[in-house]
Design an enzyme around this catalytic site. Structure first.
Site, PDB file in Angstrom:
ATOM      1  N   ARG A  17     -43.853   5.760  -4.422  1.00 43.90           N
ATOM      2  CA  ARG A  17     -43.364   6.455  -3.212  1.00 43.90           C
ATOM      3  C   ARG A  17     -44.341   7.549  -2.763  1.00 43.90           C
ATOM      4  NH1 ARG A  17     -37.865   8.642  -4.801  1.00 43.90           N
ATOM      5  NH2 ARG A  17     -38.836   8.625  -6.860  1.00 43.90           N
ATOM      6  N   GLU A  18     -45.627   7.231  -2.850  1.00 47.44           N
ATOM      7  CA  GLU A  18     -46.646   8.214  -2.472  1.00 47.44           C
ATOM      8  C   GLU A  18     -46.505   8.650  -1.019  1.00 47.44           C
ATOM      9  OE1 GLU A  18     -48.752   5.532  -5.572  1.00 47.44           O
ATOM     10  OE2 GLU A  18     -47.158   5.365  -4.076  1.00 47.44           O
ATOM     11  N   LEU A  19     -46.144   7.701  -0.128  1.00 52.83           N
ATOM     12  CA  LEU A  19     -46.026   8.061   1.287  1.00 52.83           C
ATOM     13  C   LEU A  19     -44.892   9.055   1.496  1.00 52.83           C
ATOM     14  CD1 LEU A  19     -47.066   7.643   4.160  1.00 52.83           C
ATOM     15  CD2 LEU A  19     -45.449   5.750   4.399  1.00 52.83           C
ATOM     16  N   GLY A 435     -19.048  14.165   2.305  1.00 48.45           N
ATOM     17  CA  GLY A 435     -19.018  13.859   0.872  1.00 48.45           C
ATOM     18  C   GLY A 435     -20.080  14.534   0.051  1.00 48.45           C
ATOM     19  N   SER A 436     -21.346  14.333   0.393  1.00 46.40           N
ATOM     20  CA  SER A 436     -22.413  14.875  -0.457  1.00 46.40           C
ATOM     21  C   SER A 436     -22.865  16.239   0.045  1.00 46.40           C
ATOM     22  CB  SER A 436     -23.599  13.909  -0.500  1.00 46.40           C
ATOM     23  OG  SER A 436     -24.091  13.674   0.796  1.00 46.40           O
ATOM     24  N   GLU A 487     -20.838  15.489  -5.088  1.00 44.19           N
ATOM     25  CA  GLU A 487     -21.564  14.319  -5.599  1.00 44.19           C
ATOM     26  C   GLU A 487     -22.855  14.653  -6.347  1.00 44.19           C
ATOM     27  OE1 GLU A 487     -21.884  11.273  -2.575  1.00 44.19           O
ATOM     28  OE2 GLU A 487     -19.865  11.647  -1.856  1.00 44.19           O
ATOM     29  N   ARG A 518     -37.124   8.464   3.719  1.00 43.38           N
ATOM     30  CA  ARG A 518     -35.947   8.148   2.898  1.00 43.38           C
ATOM     31  C   ARG A 518     -36.105   6.768   2.274  1.00 43.38           C
ATOM     32  NH1 ARG A 518     -31.438   8.402   0.240  1.00 43.38           N
ATOM     33  NH2 ARG A 518     -29.507   7.477   0.977  1.00 43.38           N
ATOM     34  N   CYS A 519     -36.045   6.734   0.958  1.00 35.83           N
ATOM     35  CA  CYS A 519     -36.130   5.469   0.222  1.00 35.83           C
ATOM     36  C   CYS A 519     -34.852   5.275  -0.581  1.00 35.83           C
ATOM     37  CB  CYS A 519     -37.322   5.477  -0.726  1.00 35.83           C
ATOM     38  SG  CYS A 519     -38.905   5.692   0.103  1.00 35.83           S
ATOM     39  N   HIS A 697     -29.456  14.316  10.051  1.00 36.11           N
ATOM     40  CA  HIS A 697     -30.804  13.795   9.806  1.00 36.11           C
ATOM     41  C   HIS A 697     -31.869  14.750  10.325  1.00 36.11           C
ATOM     42  CE1 HIS A 697     -28.186  10.184   9.890  1.00 36.11           C
ATOM     43  NE2 HIS A 697     -28.822   9.979   8.762  1.00 36.11           N
TER      44      HIS A 697
END
Length: 757
Positions: A17-19, A435-436, A487, A518-519, A697
């Site tokens: 996940r370097e990007l 929730g989170s 969470e 976001r991954c 977002h």
């Protein structure tokens, strides 16, 4: 005729996940733009080489994006909303980030453009905004620069370009309504310019993506293809590229287009190969997407070979992936903890490249020469059919025993609502969150330390308990009416449940991009699903013990767990969804028995799961609604069931949403300025609704007046006594300071409305 091979695209995030890490470092001001650009360049070179090493012949160039490929196309065309432009009019990387995120290291913050799902995937794109009479220019050189990069490295380059019709289809009119297809004539000269420059660089083939062709298109959009491609023909060879479904319904249009080839998705689509072959001009390349770009399963290459060998020698053929490998994890060899049996069933992007190459090699050889090699490669996927890890007799028996009553609540909503009002006594405009709460570095470190065995269970539970207590304390200080536990124990809303279900396996490094930086790491469903023990009850009851206010139990719904996992391919999606629903049904019952009075079952992926062709919708919606109701209907009348959905267009599925019969639905509406509520107004939605009042977002903090304005718009469509006040989505990706500020303003707006309505 030699059969060539290619891929439609490759994951851009990097094996580690370097990007993502570079993007977030840049946004935080920790690295320079030059350093970010260098990471992108290094990743592109690495990914081209990985594909070449695997035997891929024609390499996709232009599949790399700093946020998503649709936004990249918007920059290419100079289509930037005025609010995001630099004062001097030039475009740069920060312009792109302002469109996507609302802010960047330079330039003035402004509301981010809308984001929505990419067809029926869990990937997202930033929606292009169109205004009547606008002009387009070749304003962003990224594609051309990357072609130069790949050529300089000696690769055989096939540029990838999002086609003009699909680009216009994916956009949205801002301002006075008009037909966005009328902009086609203004866009085509830019495409001509790009193709001309590619021709000058010696490019032979361009992959021009038109996935809109798999949809049900209005007749004027169908006719526009002839206009568009008449203008684009003649400079380079065009491979008209479709994916995610079949194109037989548009074959009469496609076969008359002035292009040089067609790519079809033979994994998601049901096209009859012989029918397509017979219809197309004999000199066209037919590119066959036979290696599934959207899953993690090894291909049965023997079957794939048999599927296409009949066309060998009858026309120019290419072998490729069904779609971009963007939707697949990068490299199975990085998985060191999967056991050998399960690992033998999988293929990630690098392995899928090798599958493409091997299949093409077998097809180019004399018939039968590769039979043994293909059979040997495919053996594990065939042996899997008999594995005890796949089939569970108890789950099968329970599925068989489901009856219609299992999906119905005891009483209708009107009666339940009275019981729930008596129990909870909420004020008008009750406030809650989705929730989170922020997943701080500290929280992630605790989870990682526990996972790696650096801390024991006691230390882990003590740490997580402290974070839950902090979340409860923060919410009480803010004055929210319905609380959540935050969470802290969850890495991902699907993976967390999958870890507690039987029938799932997990990867260490199976990351795929969802949007921007976001991954997600989708778990893999390998067998029948069951729940050996309660999952959320301990943390929910602990959180409830800290406050007199109700704390919601938080579950992810069956359709979302299915859609955001890599599913099995040997049983139907309906079967998987109902297995998950039965597991969640037991969890709902355990939560209410433990005193949790409000239970949220999130279904953000409900619409995403829709088939792309409308004539297949009803069958999907029937089982998707049944699965949700099966999970929720065990709830007593006094237990309030919430659900949450995001990135949705609701107009065309309102009956299904009402059929879920959730007591409260919360939805994402702030980016679309409450437009989504029109659907609920026209349908006369009977239950309670929480329209999201700010965009999680974006790091921008909404002011009280803005939120009040949105809620007044909501109230003009839905009676105040049925409205809730909440953010658009969960807050895990935000920081605490902006979260506090935004929620304080949200609570203040609700208080203002209670006094002034």
């Amino acid at each position: 005729m030699t059969i060539r091979n290619h891929t439609l695209g490759f994951p851009r995030i990097g094996l580690n996940r370097e990007l993502k890490k570079a993007q977030e470092s840049y946004w935080a001001g920790n690295i320079s733009q030059a350093e970010l650009l260098a990471v992108g360049k290094e990743l592109r070179a690495r990914h081209w080489q990985q594909q070449a090493n695997a035997g891929v012949e024609l390499l996709p160039v232009g599949d790399f994006a700093w946020y998503d490929q649709v936004l990249g196309t918007s920059l290419l065309l100079g289509n930037i909303p005025p609010r995001h432009r630099n004062e001097d009019g030039r475009l740069d990387l920060d312009t792109l980030f302002r469109v996507a995120r609302g802010r960047a290291p330079t330039g003035k913050p402004a509301a981010a453009s809308e984001m929505t799902k990419w067809f029926n995937t869990n990937y997202h794109y930033i929606v292009p905004e169109f205004q009547q009479g606008q002009s387009f220019t070749l304003a962003w050189q990224q594609l051309l620069d990357e072609v130069d990069e790949a050529l300089a490295l000696g690769h055989n380059v096939k540029p990838v370009l999002l086609g003009p019709i699909t680009y216009l289809w994916l956009g949205k009119v801002k301002g006075p309504e008009f037909d966005r297809l009328s902009l086609l004539d203004a866009i085509l000269p830019v495409y001509q310019q790009v193709l001309s420059q590619l021709q000058q660089k010696g490019i032979e083939w361009v992959q021009i993506d038109e996935p809109a062709l798999v949809l049900d298109l209005p007749i004027e959009w169908q006719n526009a293809y002839q206009v568009a491609y008449q203008a684009l023909t003649g400079q380079v060879k065009l491979l008209l590229t479709t994916y995610f479904d079949g194109i037989t319904h548009h074959l009469d249009i496609i076969k008359n287009l002035p292009v040089n080839g067609l790519h079809i998705d033979l994994c998601a689509g049901q096209d009859a190969l012989q029918v397509i072959h017979q219809a197309l001009p004999k000199d066209w390349v037919l590119s066959l997407g036979v290696i599934n770009g959207r899953n993690v399963w090894k291909a049965d290459l023997t079957t794939r070979y048999q599927q296409v060998v009949a066309l060998k020698g009858k026309r120019p053929l290419w072998i490729g992936t069904s779609c971009s490998l963007l939707h697949s994890p990068i490299d199975l060899s990085a998985e060191t903890k999967l056991d050998d049996e399960v690992k033998s069933w999988f293929a990630f992007a690098v392995q899928k490249c090798a599958e493409v190459a091997l299949l093409a090699k077998a097809l180019n050889a004399p018939e039968g020469e590769y039979d043994e090699q293909l059979a040997q490669y495919s053996a594990p996927i065939r042996q899997r059919e008999h594995s005890s890890r796949v089939h569970n007799a108890k789950v099968a028996a329970r599925l068989q025993a489901i009856n219609a009553q299992d999906g119905e609540r005891t009483s209708p909503y009107q009666q339940r609502a009275k019981v729930q009002r008596a129990r909870f006594n909420f004020p008008l405009w009750p406030t809650t969150t989705i929730g989170s709460f922020p997943q701080t570095t500290e929280i992630r470190t605790v989870r990682l330390d526990f996972k790696k065995g650096r801390i024991d269970t006691t230390a882990y539970r003590t740490n997580i308990s402290e974070h839950i207590k902090q979340a409860i304390d923060e919410q009480e200080r803010l004055g929210l009416d319905v609380l959540v536990h935050g969470e802290a124990e969850r890495n991902d809303m699907v993976e967390y449940f999958g870890e507690h279900f039987e029938g799932y396996v997990f990867t260490q490094n199976g990351w795929v991009q969802s949007y921007g930086s976001r991954c997600v790491k989708p778990p893999v469903i390998i067998g029948d699903i069951s729940r050996p023990a309660p999952i959320t009850v301990d943390w929910a009851t602990y959180a409830q013990s800290l406050t007199d206010k109700p704390v919601k139990g938080m579950l992810t719904g069956p359709v979302t767990i299915l859609c955001w996992s890599f599913p099995r391919e040997d049983v139907s999606r309906e079967t998987i969804a109902k297995q998950i629903a039965l597991a969640l049904r037991d969890e709902v019952d355990d939560l209410q028995k433990a005193g949790i009075g409000i239970i949220q079952i999130d279904e953000p992926a409900l619409r995403e799961g829709l088939p792309l062709r409308r004539d297949e919708w009803q069958a999907y919606l029937d089982w998707a609604v049944d699965a949700f109701k099966l999970s929720a209907a065990i709830a007593d009348d006094e237990t309030q069931i919430h659900t949450h959905m995001c990135y949705c267009e609701f107009n065309d599925i309102m009956e299904a949403i009402a059929a879920l019969d959730a007591d409260v639905i919360t939805i994402e509406t702030s980016r679309s300025d409450m437009e989504l509520l029109e659907a609920f107004e026209h349908f006369d939605y009977p239950n309670e609704i929480g329209p999201g009042v700010y965009d999680i977002h974006s790091p921008n903090v909404p002011n009280v007046e803005w939120i009040v304005g949105l809620l007044r718009k909501a109230q003009s469509r839905i009676p105040a006594e049925r409205l809730w006040v909440n953010p658009d989505c969960g807050l895990k990706t935000r920081g605490w300071s902006e979260t506090r500020a935004a929620l304080a303003n949200m609570v203040e707006a609700a208080k203002y409305l209670r006094q002034n309505v």
